[in-house]
Design an enzyme around this catalytic site. Structure first.
Site, mmCIF file in Angstrom:
data_model
loop_
_atom_site.group_PDB
_atom_site.id
_atom_site.type_symbol
_atom_site.label_atom_id
_atom_site.label_comp_id
_atom_site.label_asym_id
_atom_site.label_seq_id
_atom_site.Cartn_x
_atom_site.Cartn_y
_atom_site.Cartn_z
ATOM 1 N N PHE A 107 -35.274 -26.162 -42.067
ATOM 2 C CA PHE A 107 -34.073 -26.569 -41.388
ATOM 3 C C PHE A 107 -33.833 -24.390 -40.309
ATOM 4 O O PHE A 107 -33.347 -23.988 -40.080
ATOM 5 C CB PHE A 107 -32.409 -26.305 -41.735
ATOM 6 C CG PHE A 107 -32.246 -27.684 -42.518
ATOM 7 C CD1 PHE A 107 -32.125 -28.487 -41.842
ATOM 8 C CD2 PHE A 107 -32.455 -27.086 -43.728
ATOM 9 C CE1 PHE A 107 -31.941 -29.765 -42.778
ATOM 10 C CE2 PHE A 107 -32.498 -28.149 -44.636
ATOM 11 C CZ PHE A 107 -31.681 -29.509 -44.342
ATOM 12 N N CYS A 116 -8.286 -18.756 -31.604
ATOM 13 C CA CYS A 116 -9.189 -17.797 -32.874
ATOM 14 C C CYS A 116 -7.604 -18.391 -33.650
ATOM 15 O O CYS A 116 -6.824 -18.611 -33.218
ATOM 16 C CB CYS A 116 -8.798 -16.651 -31.442
ATOM 17 S SG CYS A 116 -10.902 -15.497 -31.415
ATOM 18 N N GLN A 167 -27.836 -18.313 -34.059
ATOM 19 C CA GLN A 167 -26.459 -17.785 -34.653
ATOM 20 C C GLN A 167 -25.173 -16.926 -33.778
ATOM 21 O O GLN A 167 -26.257 -16.984 -31.701
ATOM 22 C CB GLN A 167 -27.442 -16.532 -35.601
ATOM 23 C CG GLN A 167 -27.961 -16.717 -36.532
ATOM 24 C CD GLN A 167 -27.072 -17.939 -37.839
ATOM 25 O OE1 GLN A 167 -26.718 -17.980 -37.373
ATOM 26 N NE2 GLN A 167 -27.796 -17.964 -38.472
ATOM 27 N N CYS A 190 -12.208 -14.096 -22.174
ATOM 28 C CA CYS A 190 -12.741 -14.486 -23.852
ATOM 29 C C CYS A 190 -12.960 -13.084 -24.118
ATOM 30 O O CYS A 190 -14.363 -12.730 -23.738
ATOM 31 C CB CYS A 190 -13.453 -15.032 -23.571
ATOM 32 S SG CYS A 190 -13.609 -15.435 -25.188
ATOM 33 N N ASP A 210 -31.653 -22.901 -44.224
ATOM 34 C CA ASP A 210 -30.282 -22.364 -43.578
ATOM 35 C C ASP A 210 -29.702 -23.864 -42.824
ATOM 36 O O ASP A 210 -29.873 -24.518 -41.674
ATOM 37 C CB ASP A 210 -30.963 -21.942 -42.551
ATOM 38 C CG ASP A 210 -29.889 -21.570 -41.716
ATOM 39 O OD1 ASP A 210 -28.448 -21.736 -41.714
ATOM 40 O OD2 ASP A 210 -29.816 -20.567 -40.439
ATOM 41 N N CYS A 212 -23.335 -22.362 -43.204
ATOM 42 C CA CYS A 212 -22.174 -21.351 -42.207
ATOM 43 C C CYS A 212 -20.481 -21.963 -43.070
ATOM 44 O O CYS A 212 -19.794 -22.234 -42.027
ATOM 45 C CB CYS A 212 -22.275 -21.888 -40.471
ATOM 46 S SG CYS A 212 -22.542 -23.501 -40.426
ATOM 47 N N ASP A 265 -37.984 -28.479 -38.613
ATOM 48 C CA ASP A 265 -36.735 -28.656 -38.772
ATOM 49 C C ASP A 265 -37.059 -29.958 -38.054
ATOM 50 O O ASP A 265 -38.531 -29.888 -37.727
ATOM 51 C CB ASP A 265 -36.217 -27.567 -37.924
ATOM 52 C CG ASP A 265 -34.746 -28.144 -37.159
ATOM 53 O OD1 ASP A 265 -34.393 -26.579 -37.857
ATOM 54 O OD2 ASP A 265 -34.586 -28.822 -37.080
#
Length: 412
Positions: free
Chosen positions: A276, A74, A249, A149, A344, A370, A296
């Site tokens: 993809f 983080c 995801q 976590c 994607d 992303c 893909d």
């Protein structure tokens, strides 16, 4: 040697930035408006380690995790929510502006939901030959051992303990391990990588861990060590049996929000290409109303999607194609039969495919990414090819990190 630096802004990785006479200096965990005492970072002349905050920003808050500041997972638990959201949206705005695209960007959508549903734990021997299991330290080659976590979903309860158990069984191999854990509808799915071939006693010991921890499945590099039940996941209307270490995801909420946008953008399409496609988070939902061609280069993911589509009643036809779209993008002649195309890609983007799309007549293109930088590059290609960028939506399923997802709608 300690020096004092005034932090003026946040960098793209979430580091505080001091603009000095010799250029920007990056200070992880410092915030804009702060006066700090910093120490040298050996091997990194443009970085400093935060030693002390003399004057704190009013936006500084207490981190939620005791490992924050040591663990590298983080970057910004210490920044107030409103400022954090502004900064993350600004990453997308800046990437588009660098690509020459000055377009509106929607407000950031929080998609953390219950938390991350997959994690990769590293198991390594420290310099003192102590076994450590956890996440990588910030820009360093050692592991920070963790026992909790807070950004993991409740469905990953027991994942850290399981990773420790596996690492202890394989400790005598003295090999660095990556332990991939995914939360499924029926329990944890674990894939161990890096161990090398296992002896029969090691395999049996791992099987006992799987039994004790009630894992759905335990694999080593995809080979089954133990399986209580096939690790299935609900994806839209379908049940998908996941390949070992399958890409998903990061959060279930993130997938749902992205899919809702994708389906809405393709609402009027009768034929859709999902490029993809992975295990089908978009294809399986799109097939409820449109004929889908899913493409893909991941053979296991494609096989899982094929089985899920075949086993789900009420779907329109889903054609499956195994193909490396980076090397062999769908060409203009292949694209002309689609009313909409969704792509994607991995972090490197889809430059070759974007060029073919830019020259096509496909009415609707939906981009999911992303990586704002490669998204902006691909978006520029589409815009230069005559597409109008109708909407850009940043989605945050990587809470407290510098990663942000983007979904965008293009029309021609």
């Amino acid at each position: 040697m300690v020096e004092r630096l005034a932090i003026t802004r946040l960098g793209s990785r979430g580091d505080g930035v001091a603009d000095t006479e010799v250029g920007p200096v990056y200070v992880p965990y410092a915030l804009p408006g702060e006066t700090t005492e910093v120490e040298p970072w050996p091997g990194h002349p443009d970085r400093r380690r935060l030693a002390k905050v003399d004057i704190a920003s009013p936006d500084r808050i207490t981190p939620i995790c005791p490992h924050f500041g040591v663990c590298g997972g983080c970057a910004l638990q210490h920044l107030a929510t409103a400022r954090y959201r502004d900064w993350k949206r600004a990453l997308v705005v800046a990437a588009l502006q660098r690509a020459g695209l000055n377009v509106p960007v929607d407000d950031l959508i929080d998609a953390h939901g219950e938390g991350r549903r997959r994690a990769v734990f590293h198991a390594r021997r420290s310099a003192r030959d102590v076994l450590e299991v956890g996440f990588a330290a910030l820009r360093a080659h050692h592991v920070v051992a963790i026992d909790r976590c807070p950004i993991l979903a409740p469905a990953l309860t027991g994942a850290i303990e399981t990773a420790w158990d596996i690492a202890e069984v394989l400790a005598s191999t003295r090999k660095p391990l990556d332990i991939h854990v995914t939360a499924t509808d029926v329990g944890l799915d674990v894939d161990v990588r890096g161990s090398g071939p296992l002896t029969a006693p090691k395999t049996m010991a791992l099987a006992r861990v799987a039994d004790r921890r009630n894992l759905a499945r335990l694999t080593r590099h995809g080979e089954i060590v133990a399986q209580r039940t096939p690790p299935t996941l609900t994806v839209g209307p379908a049940q998908v049996v996941l390949p070992a270490g399958a890409f998903l995801q990061a959060t279930s909420t993130g997938e749902a929000i992205l899919a809702q946008r994708v389906v809405a953008y393709c609402e009027s399409a009768a034929t859709v290409a999902d490029l993809f496609c992975g295990v089908g988070p978009f294809a399986l939902r799109l097939a409820e109303r449109a004929k889908v061609t899913a493409v893909d280069n991941d053979e296991d993911a494609i096989a899982a999607l094929r089985r899920a589509a075949a086993g789900t009643p009420g779907l329109k036809p889903v054609a499956i194609q195994l193909r490396d779209l980076t090397r062999r993008p769908l060409g203009q002649a292949e694209l002309k039969r689609f009313d909409a195309v969704v792509f994607d890609p991995p972090r490197q983007g889809a430059e070759a495919q974007a060029r073919e799309l830019a020259a096509s007549t496909v009415p609707t293109v939906v981009a999911v990414s992303c990586n704002p930088t490669t998204f902006a590059r691909d978006a520029r290609i589409l815009v230069h090819g005559g597409y109008r960028l109708m909407q850009v939506v940043p989605i945050d399923q990587f809470l407290f990190s510098a990663h942000v997802e983007v979904v965008a709608n293009f029309k021609k």
